[in-house]
Each structure stands twice: as C-alpha cells, then as structure tokens.
Design a protein around this motif. Sequence first.
Motif, PDB file in Angstrom:
ATOM      1  N   GLU A  38      15.833  30.374  47.930  1.00 42.89           N
ATOM      2  CA  GLU A  38      17.287  30.349  47.765  1.00 42.89           C
ATOM      3  C   GLU A  38      17.870  29.079  48.369  1.00 42.89           C
ATOM      4  O   GLU A  38      18.791  28.487  47.804  1.00 42.89           O
ATOM      5  CB  GLU A  38      17.930  31.580  48.402  1.00 42.89           C
ATOM      6  CG  GLU A  38      17.752  32.829  47.589  1.00 42.89           C
ATOM      7  CD  GLU A  38      18.552  34.004  48.127  1.00 42.89           C
ATOM      8  OE1 GLU A  38      18.894  34.023  49.323  1.00 42.89           O
ATOM      9  OE2 GLU A  38      18.833  34.899  47.331  1.00 42.89           O
ATOM     10  N   GLY A  39      17.341  28.665  49.499  1.00 42.58           N
ATOM     11  CA  GLY A  39      17.812  27.432  50.120  1.00 42.58           C
ATOM     12  C   GLY A  39      17.597  26.224  49.232  1.00 42.58           C
ATOM     13  O   GLY A  39      18.470  25.360  49.102  1.00 42.58           O
ATOM     14  N   ILE A  40      16.441  26.160  48.584  1.00 40.51           N
ATOM     15  CA  ILE A  40      16.151  25.053  47.665  1.00 40.51           C
ATOM     16  C   ILE A  40      17.141  25.059  46.511  1.00 40.51           C
ATOM     17  O   ILE A  40      17.751  24.040  46.183  1.00 40.51           O
ATOM     18  CB  ILE A  40      14.695  25.143  47.158  1.00 40.51           C
ATOM     19  CG1 ILE A  40      13.717  24.848  48.305  1.00 40.51           C
ATOM     20  CG2 ILE A  40      14.465  24.194  45.985  1.00 40.51           C
ATOM     21  CD1 ILE A  40      12.270  25.168  47.991  1.00 40.51           C
ATOM     22  N   VAL A  41      17.316  26.206  45.886  1.00 39.93           N
ATOM     23  CA  VAL A  41      18.220  26.316  44.731  1.00 39.93           C
ATOM     24  C   VAL A  41      19.653  25.971  45.124  1.00 39.93           C
ATOM     25  O   VAL A  41      20.332  25.186  44.449  1.00 39.93           O
ATOM     26  CB  VAL A  41      18.142  27.716  44.093  1.00 39.93           C
ATOM     27  CG1 VAL A  41      19.212  27.895  43.032  1.00 39.93           C
ATOM     28  CG2 VAL A  41      16.757  27.961  43.508  1.00 39.93           C
ATOM     29  N   VAL A  81      14.369  14.842  48.187  1.00 40.70           N
ATOM     30  CA  VAL A  81      14.624  15.057  46.762  1.00 40.70           C
ATOM     31  C   VAL A  81      16.042  14.622  46.404  1.00 40.70           C
ATOM     32  O   VAL A  81      16.247  13.647  45.698  1.00 40.70           O
ATOM     33  CB  VAL A  81      14.374  16.530  46.359  1.00 40.70           C
ATOM     34  CG1 VAL A  81      14.655  16.747  44.880  1.00 40.70           C
ATOM     35  CG2 VAL A  81      12.948  16.950  46.696  1.00 40.70           C
ATOM     36  N   ILE A  82      17.020  15.326  46.903  1.00 38.82           N
ATOM     37  CA  ILE A  82      18.412  15.101  46.499  1.00 38.82           C
ATOM     38  C   ILE A  82      18.891  13.691  46.830  1.00 38.82           C
ATOM     39  O   ILE A  82      19.492  13.021  45.997  1.00 38.82           O
ATOM     40  CB  ILE A  82      19.340  16.157  47.136  1.00 38.82           C
ATOM     41  CG1 ILE A  82      19.007  17.536  46.561  1.00 38.82           C
ATOM     42  CG2 ILE A  82      20.796  15.813  46.888  1.00 38.82           C
ATOM     43  CD1 ILE A  82      19.693  18.680  47.272  1.00 38.82           C
ATOM     44  N   ALA A  83      18.621  13.204  48.014  1.00 40.96           N
ATOM     45  CA  ALA A  83      19.143  11.906  48.451  1.00 40.96           C
ATOM     46  C   ALA A  83      18.560  10.730  47.684  1.00 40.96           C
ATOM     47  O   ALA A  83      19.179   9.678  47.598  1.00 40.96           O
ATOM     48  CB  ALA A  83      18.884  11.714  49.946  1.00 40.96           C
ATOM     49  N   LEU A  92       8.934  24.650  54.019  1.00 38.61           N
ATOM     50  CA  LEU A  92       8.986  23.211  54.247  1.00 38.61           C
ATOM     51  C   LEU A  92       9.725  22.531  53.095  1.00 38.61           C
ATOM     52  O   LEU A  92      10.477  21.588  53.301  1.00 38.61           O
ATOM     53  CB  LEU A  92       7.592  22.622  54.413  1.00 38.61           C
ATOM     54  CG  LEU A  92       7.530  21.126  54.706  1.00 38.61           C
ATOM     55  CD1 LEU A  92       8.311  20.772  55.964  1.00 38.61           C
ATOM     56  CD2 LEU A  92       6.090  20.660  54.831  1.00 38.61           C
ATOM     57  N   GLY A  93       9.535  23.045  51.884  1.00 35.03           N
ATOM     58  CA  GLY A  93      10.263  22.505  50.738  1.00 35.03           C
ATOM     59  C   GLY A  93      11.760  22.595  50.916  1.00 35.03           C
ATOM     60  O   GLY A  93      12.504  21.669  50.575  1.00 35.03           O
ATOM     61  N   ALA A  94      12.230  23.706  51.474  1.00 35.31           N
ATOM     62  CA  ALA A  94      13.668  23.865  51.710  1.00 35.31           C
ATOM     63  C   ALA A  94      14.166  22.838  52.717  1.00 35.31           C
ATOM     64  O   ALA A  94      15.261  22.286  52.564  1.00 35.31           O
ATOM     65  CB  ALA A  94      13.969  25.283  52.198  1.00 35.31           C
ATOM     66  N   CYS A  95      13.354  22.553  53.718  1.00 33.05           N
ATOM     67  CA  CYS A  95      13.739  21.547  54.723  1.00 33.05           C
ATOM     68  C   CYS A  95      13.715  20.137  54.151  1.00 33.05           C
ATOM     69  O   CYS A  95      14.521  19.288  54.540  1.00 33.05           O
ATOM     70  CB  CYS A  95      12.798  21.621  55.927  1.00 33.05           C
ATOM     71  SG  CYS A  95      12.925  23.147  56.867  1.00 33.05           S
ATOM     72  N   ARG A  96      12.802  19.877  53.213  1.00 37.14           N
ATOM     73  CA  ARG A  96      12.654  18.544  52.639  1.00 37.14           C
ATOM     74  C   ARG A  96      13.617  18.266  51.489  1.00 37.14           C
ATOM     75  O   ARG A  96      13.836  17.117  51.127  1.00 37.14           O
ATOM     76  CB  ARG A  96      11.219  18.366  52.118  1.00 37.14           C
ATOM     77  CG  ARG A  96      10.171  18.333  53.207  1.00 37.14           C
ATOM     78  CD  ARG A  96       8.779  18.183  52.635  1.00 37.14           C
ATOM     79  NE  ARG A  96       8.665  16.910  51.926  1.00 37.14           N
ATOM     80  CZ  ARG A  96       7.845  16.708  50.902  1.00 37.14           C
ATOM     81  NH1 ARG A  96       7.075  17.677  50.454  1.00 37.14           N
ATOM     82  NH2 ARG A  96       7.787  15.538  50.320  1.00 37.14           N
ATOM     83  N   THR A  97      14.193  19.284  50.911  1.00 39.56           N
ATOM     84  CA  THR A  97      15.030  19.120  49.727  1.00 39.56           C
ATOM     85  C   THR A  97      16.165  18.106  49.900  1.00 39.56           C
ATOM     86  O   THR A  97      16.322  17.221  49.053  1.00 39.56           O
ATOM     87  CB  THR A  97      15.565  20.480  49.241  1.00 39.56           C
ATOM     88  OG1 THR A  97      14.446  21.299  48.869  1.00 39.56           O
ATOM     89  CG2 THR A  97      16.490  20.345  48.060  1.00 39.56           C
ATOM     90  N   PRO A  98      16.958  18.152  50.959  1.00 39.56           N
ATOM     91  CA  PRO A  98      18.076  17.205  51.052  1.00 39.56           C
ATOM     92  C   PRO A  98      17.636  15.747  51.159  1.00 39.56           C
ATOM     93  O   PRO A  98      18.177  14.886  50.469  1.00 39.56           O
ATOM     94  CB  PRO A  98      18.826  17.620  52.319  1.00 39.56           C
ATOM     95  CG  PRO A  98      18.286  18.924  52.729  1.00 39.56           C
ATOM     96  CD  PRO A  98      16.960  19.102  52.076  1.00 39.56           C
ATOM     97  N   TYR A 148       8.981  12.021  39.548  1.00 40.67           N
ATOM     98  CA  TYR A 148       8.873  11.856  40.993  1.00 40.67           C
ATOM     99  C   TYR A 148       8.112  13.064  41.510  1.00 40.67           C
ATOM    100  O   TYR A 148       8.629  14.177  41.475  1.00 40.67           O
ATOM    101  CB  TYR A 148      10.251  11.803  41.663  1.00 40.67           C
ATOM    102  CG  TYR A 148      11.086  10.633  41.234  1.00 40.67           C
ATOM    103  CD1 TYR A 148      10.812   9.352  41.694  1.00 40.67           C
ATOM    104  CD2 TYR A 148      12.150  10.807  40.356  1.00 40.67           C
ATOM    105  CE1 TYR A 148      11.581   8.270  41.303  1.00 40.67           C
ATOM    106  CE2 TYR A 148      12.924   9.731  39.963  1.00 40.67           C
ATOM    107  CZ  TYR A 148      12.637   8.468  40.441  1.00 40.67           C
ATOM    108  OH  TYR A 148      13.400   7.407  40.049  1.00 40.67           O
ATOM    109  N   ASN A 149       6.909  12.842  41.933  1.00 43.91           N
ATOM    110  CA  ASN A 149       6.107  13.933  42.458  1.00 43.91           C
ATOM    111  C   ASN A 149       6.254  13.938  43.976  1.00 43.91           C
ATOM    112  O   ASN A 149       5.668  13.120  44.669  1.00 43.91           O
ATOM    113  CB  ASN A 149       4.637  13.760  42.063  1.00 43.91           C
ATOM    114  CG  ASN A 149       3.766  14.885  42.580  1.00 43.91           C
ATOM    115  OD1 ASN A 149       4.218  15.768  43.289  1.00 43.91           O
ATOM    116  ND2 ASN A 149       2.500  14.851  42.212  1.00 43.91           N
ATOM    117  N   MET A 150       7.041  14.853  44.470  1.00 46.42           N
ATOM    118  CA  MET A 150       7.271  14.955  45.908  1.00 46.42           C
ATOM    119  C   MET A 150       6.404  16.046  46.533  1.00 46.42           C
ATOM    120  O   MET A 150       6.682  16.514  47.627  1.00 46.42           O
ATOM    121  CB  MET A 150       8.761  15.239  46.180  1.00 46.42           C
ATOM    122  CG  MET A 150       9.677  14.109  45.784  1.00 46.42           C
ATOM    123  SD  MET A 150       9.261  12.522  46.524  1.00 46.42           S
ATOM    124  CE  MET A 150       9.438  12.887  48.250  1.00 46.42           C
ATOM    125  N   GLY A 151       5.358  16.432  45.824  1.00 43.06           N
ATOM    126  CA  GLY A 151       4.487  17.487  46.319  1.00 43.06           C
ATOM    127  C   GLY A 151       3.764  17.102  47.596  1.00 43.06           C
ATOM    128  O   GLY A 151       3.423  15.947  47.821  1.00 43.06           O
TER     129      GLY A 151
END
Length: 122
Positions: free
Chosen positions: A73-76, A42-44, A33-39, A22-25
């Motif tokens: 850190e937010g992403i992790v 990616v995760i959901a 922006l990656g930290a905001c998009r993670t939940p 899954y390329n979410m790039g």
Amino acid sequence: MYPSGFTRALRARFPKANLVEYNMGLAGAGSWLGACRTPDDVIAHYIPLGLVVVDFSAEDVAEPEERVVAAMEGIVRQIRQKHPDAEIAFAYSLPKDGVSRLKAGEEIPSIRFHERVAAHYG
C-alpha cells in the motif's frame, strides 16, 4: 533477466511507444524495502512515470500479511500521490518451490496479499 524481456515484449506490441526501462530491482529485497526506496530510487528519478512494474511476491513469501499489505500500500500510495495517472502492474515471480506448490493446489500467500492491495487500489 525478465525485466528486459518484458520491455522487449512491450516494444514489440507497442512499437510507437516511448519506452525506457529502469530496472531498480534489488535481489532478495522485499516490499518493505521497496516502500522505503520508492520516493528516492523511483519517483525522484524517473519522471514522468507511465508504467511501474512491482514484483516482490517471491521475496515476501515468508513475511506476515500485515507487513506485506502495509508495504505494498505504501508503494502504491507514494506513486499515486506524485503520478496519479501512472499505471502500476504487480508481477508475480514464484519462490523456488512455487511451481510445485501451485501444481499441488497450494496458494502462495504473498501473491494473495499483493492481489488484495491491487484489488483495493484498482
């Protein structure tokens, strides 16, 4: 594009593994922006997460250390909270002048910032 090449290399090395890419790039988007998009992005959608490759070093090259560290850190933390057994790999793409900078003995600060987070979270 390197995500597909990376997936091909993993499949060649681990032919029995059940791999789905899954390329979410989003080109040009930094770790903030990656930290905001993670939940949501990616995760959901991609459960269970076995391996997450995070690569924002080129996009983060001009960002201040505090912002980059907080975002990474937010992403992790978000991934670990929902999928504690998921592996997280930080990949490092270079900015346009990255090769010449490395050859000149210069470090890429964003890579150092990312490595600091990686070391902290193991």
